[in-house]
Write a protein that holds these residues in place. Sequence first.
Motif, short mmCIF file in Angstrom:
data_model
loop_
_atom_site.label_atom_id
_atom_site.label_comp_id
_atom_site.label_asym_id
_atom_site.label_seq_id
_atom_site.Cartn_x
_atom_site.Cartn_y
_atom_site.Cartn_z
N THR A 31 32.13 5.98 31.74
CA THR A 31 31.60 7.29 32.08
C THR A 31 32.34 8.36 31.28
N THR A 32 31.75 9.55 31.24
CA THR A 32 32.39 10.66 30.54
C THR A 32 33.77 10.94 31.12
N MET A 33 33.88 10.87 32.44
CA MET A 33 35.16 11.16 33.10
C MET A 33 36.19 10.11 32.75
N GLN A 34 35.79 8.86 32.66
CA GLN A 34 36.73 7.80 32.30
C GLN A 34 37.28 8.02 30.89
N VAL A 35 36.39 8.37 29.96
CA VAL A 35 36.82 8.65 28.59
C VAL A 35 37.75 9.86 28.56
N ALA A 36 37.36 10.92 29.29
CA ALA A 36 38.17 12.13 29.33
C ALA A 36 39.56 11.85 29.90
N ASN A 37 39.64 11.02 30.92
CA ASN A 37 40.94 10.68 31.52
C ASN A 37 41.84 9.94 30.54
N THR A 38 41.24 9.01 29.78
CA THR A 38 42.01 8.24 28.80
C THR A 38 42.57 9.17 27.72
N ILE A 39 41.71 10.06 27.23
CA ILE A 39 42.14 10.98 26.16
C ILE A 39 43.16 11.98 26.69
N TRP A 40 42.98 12.41 27.93
CA TRP A 40 43.95 13.34 28.54
C TRP A 40 45.34 12.71 28.58
N ASP A 41 45.42 11.49 29.08
CA ASP A 41 46.72 10.82 29.15
C ASP A 41 47.36 10.70 27.77
N GLU A 42 46.53 10.40 26.77
CA GLU A 42 47.05 10.26 25.42
C GLU A 42 47.55 11.60 24.87
N GLU A 43 46.79 12.66 25.12
CA GLU A 43 47.18 14.00 24.65
C GLU A 43 48.48 14.45 25.32
N VAL A 44 48.57 14.25 26.62
CA VAL A 44 49.79 14.64 27.35
C VAL A 44 50.98 13.83 26.83
N ARG A 45 50.74 12.54 26.61
CA ARG A 45 51.81 11.68 26.08
C ARG A 45 52.29 12.20 24.72
N ASN A 46 51.34 12.53 23.84
CA ASN A 46 51.70 13.02 22.49
C ASN A 46 52.53 14.29 22.56
N VAL A 47 52.10 15.24 23.42
CA VAL A 47 52.81 16.51 23.52
C VAL A 47 54.21 16.29 24.09
N LEU A 48 54.32 15.50 25.14
CA LEU A 48 55.63 15.27 25.76
C LEU A 48 56.61 14.63 24.80
N ILE A 49 56.13 13.64 24.06
CA ILE A 49 57.02 12.94 23.14
C ILE A 49 57.44 13.85 21.98
N THR A 50 56.48 14.62 21.46
CA THR A 50 56.81 15.56 20.38
C THR A 50 57.83 16.58 20.86
N GLN A 51 57.65 17.08 22.09
CA GLN A 51 58.62 18.03 22.65
C GLN A 51 60.00 17.41 22.79
N GLN A 52 60.04 16.15 23.20
CA GLN A 52 61.33 15.47 23.34
C GLN A 52 62.02 15.30 22.00
N LEU A 53 61.25 14.93 21.00
CA LEU A 53 61.83 14.75 19.66
C LEU A 53 62.33 16.08 19.10
N ASP A 54 61.54 17.16 19.33
CA ASP A 54 61.95 18.48 18.86
C ASP A 54 63.24 18.93 19.56
N GLU A 55 63.30 18.64 20.87
CA GLU A 55 64.49 19.03 21.63
C GLU A 55 65.72 18.27 21.16
N LEU A 56 65.51 17.03 20.72
CA LEU A 56 66.61 16.22 20.21
C LEU A 56 66.94 16.52 18.75
N GLY A 57 66.06 17.33 18.13
CA GLY A 57 66.27 17.67 16.72
C GLY A 57 65.90 16.54 15.78
N ILE A 58 65.03 15.65 16.23
CA ILE A 58 64.62 14.52 15.41
C ILE A 58 63.27 14.84 14.77
#
Length: 700
Positions: free
Chosen positions: A73-100
Amino acid sequence: MAILAKIRQRTLVLILIIGLALFAFVISDVFNNNDSGQKLPNEIGTVNGESIPLRNFQNQVERGMAISRGSQTTMQVANTIWDEEVRNVLITQQLDELGITIEKDQIWNILITSPQIINSEQFKDESGVFVEGKLREYINNLEATKNNDDAKKAEYQNWIATEQYVIREAKKALYYNLVQAGSIATVKEGELAYRAENDKVTFKYVQIPYTSIVDSLVEIRKSDVQKYIDNHKSRFAVKESRDIQYVYFPETPSKSDEDEVKKTVNNFKEGFAEAEDATAFVNENTETTEVVKFTYKSQLPAEIAENVMGMEVGDVFGPYKVGNQYKISKLVETKQLPDSVKSRHILIRFAGSAGSDPSLAKTKEQAKKQADSILTIIKRSKSKFADIAKVMSDDTSKDKGGDLGWFNSNTGLTPTFKDFVFEKEVGAIGVVESPFGFHVIEIQEQKNQQKVVKLATINKEVEITAQTIDDLFTTSSKFESEAGKSDDAFVEVATTNNYKVNPVFKMKELDTGISGLQEQRQVVRWTFEEDTKVGDIRRFPVGSGFIIVQITAKHAAGTISVEEASGTVISILRNEKKAEMIKANNSATTLDALAAANGKTAQQATSLSMVAPIIPGAGEERKVVGAAFALDKGATSGLITGKTGVYMIEVVEKTLAPAKDSYLTERSNVSNQRSANAKNAVFEALKSASEITDNRGVFY
């Protein structure tokens, strides 16, 4: 001319009016309102203040839907992409905070080792080897021609998207590698894991179960439940939710719709009875063609079986209803056939036949010729059937000499095979073609001869007429109007009209549907709109009708109420108080004394470990088994509060597993287990520690 003159005199006014209209149009788009006037956000969400753009997210969902091809369903696809987007942002923020950071040369190394790129044919030479220079040339060409036309621009953007994807995956891999590198275990932890699995303890015990005290003797106050909730808030945290009730008005044929179809089918009855060629008459008048074949009584609908089996050839029966069709059937022929057959066969497949090996080159003509040759040999000597089957047959039954055993008339055989074995006599041998190839068949035995009928049938589907749909709309509209006249009208009007009221509780903002119906995101979204109030009623079209929905409650995010938590909490608190009561009433210091005071007999639990702390007859009791390991052999514990009762134990034996020279294997196992859990665990930990705004429910 006078009118034109007046227009010229008011040119400034006209310009202002047009300008205001354009401004209003632009402003309306800027505020991005939905149909209800609710102001919509311009981003799908934020993670620690960093925006996840709406348009980019929507594009990804559209691509995901195209890839899924309806499997999600559209919602299932949206949920998968949301988790991936949140994951990408969180990890990028962590790397930036660590200066990596990932530098250009690292990015290039990532690109030229990415399977997505090195496996692309356009970057390989004639021998199929990836050539780094071809990739550089491709990128340089894209950069130089990106503004030539729309196609070049789109190709360039696709490459940028590919490059960004590879970089994101590299960042995640880098971060996860850092996390997993920290998921180490010491040699001591390896030894502890070894001990937990292999050290054994045997003990005698007396259990005083909580069930020995009647529940009514234990008082649990509302304040006790509330205190427990307050002390365990994370366990009882709930998201914002809604309660609704709805009445479903399905699009189903009315009695008049059925009567009309029944009348139409019945009008064929006289002509059908007189028709000399029943099959031709059926083909001319039926809505869907049914195969004219011999049918057993057991295969007929139960409600008509007796009547049909009592007919004479030429009789017409009906109209009768099966599913959503009205039918009339004419008896064409009767016969005595067995309901069970034992046979054997030799299967000769050909290229393209069902189940054939793709490498099979034998043509259909060659297969038929081979089958005919085998038939000739077997007709001369049936004794050779099994031997030929073992060598020549392309079916798994070859190992049994082609023997298929007994099967009945309901077995899923191909029509040509079935007709042969059931309609020919015992001993018959012949060649039959099916989708699987050519079968050389011999009928060995038959049993349970019985009457079968061959029916020619005219049928017509009962369809919903426009009038029925109009009546349904009117009926549902009337209910919608009357149900909103008072607070209790929804249920009262439904009850008066014998409509079923369907309650739905604790519906969350991202739920995809409602109980009893397929996906209904439109309903869920409406209940969470800012302007929707408790008591509001709204009609929604569904796949086959309408539902009239009323919001009955709104629940804010927080912790669940005392009433909702009571079912879980009261049993916990009751056992805690029972444990206190048991301890207060028992001063025994030995196992025998405790057993005697409570009418119990000491039992023994043998060779338990910390990994498997299962006490026979009591279940898992980690605290009790842990206490046993902490005691010396022969020692007796005090009263221990367990999951199912209060225990006293006396250690009979403690068997320590032999020490090992090295616990590196155990350490590695612990480390690998931690590493395997690290990815998801760190993502959940980052989410729980972050401020995340989620607007999925507004747009999907």
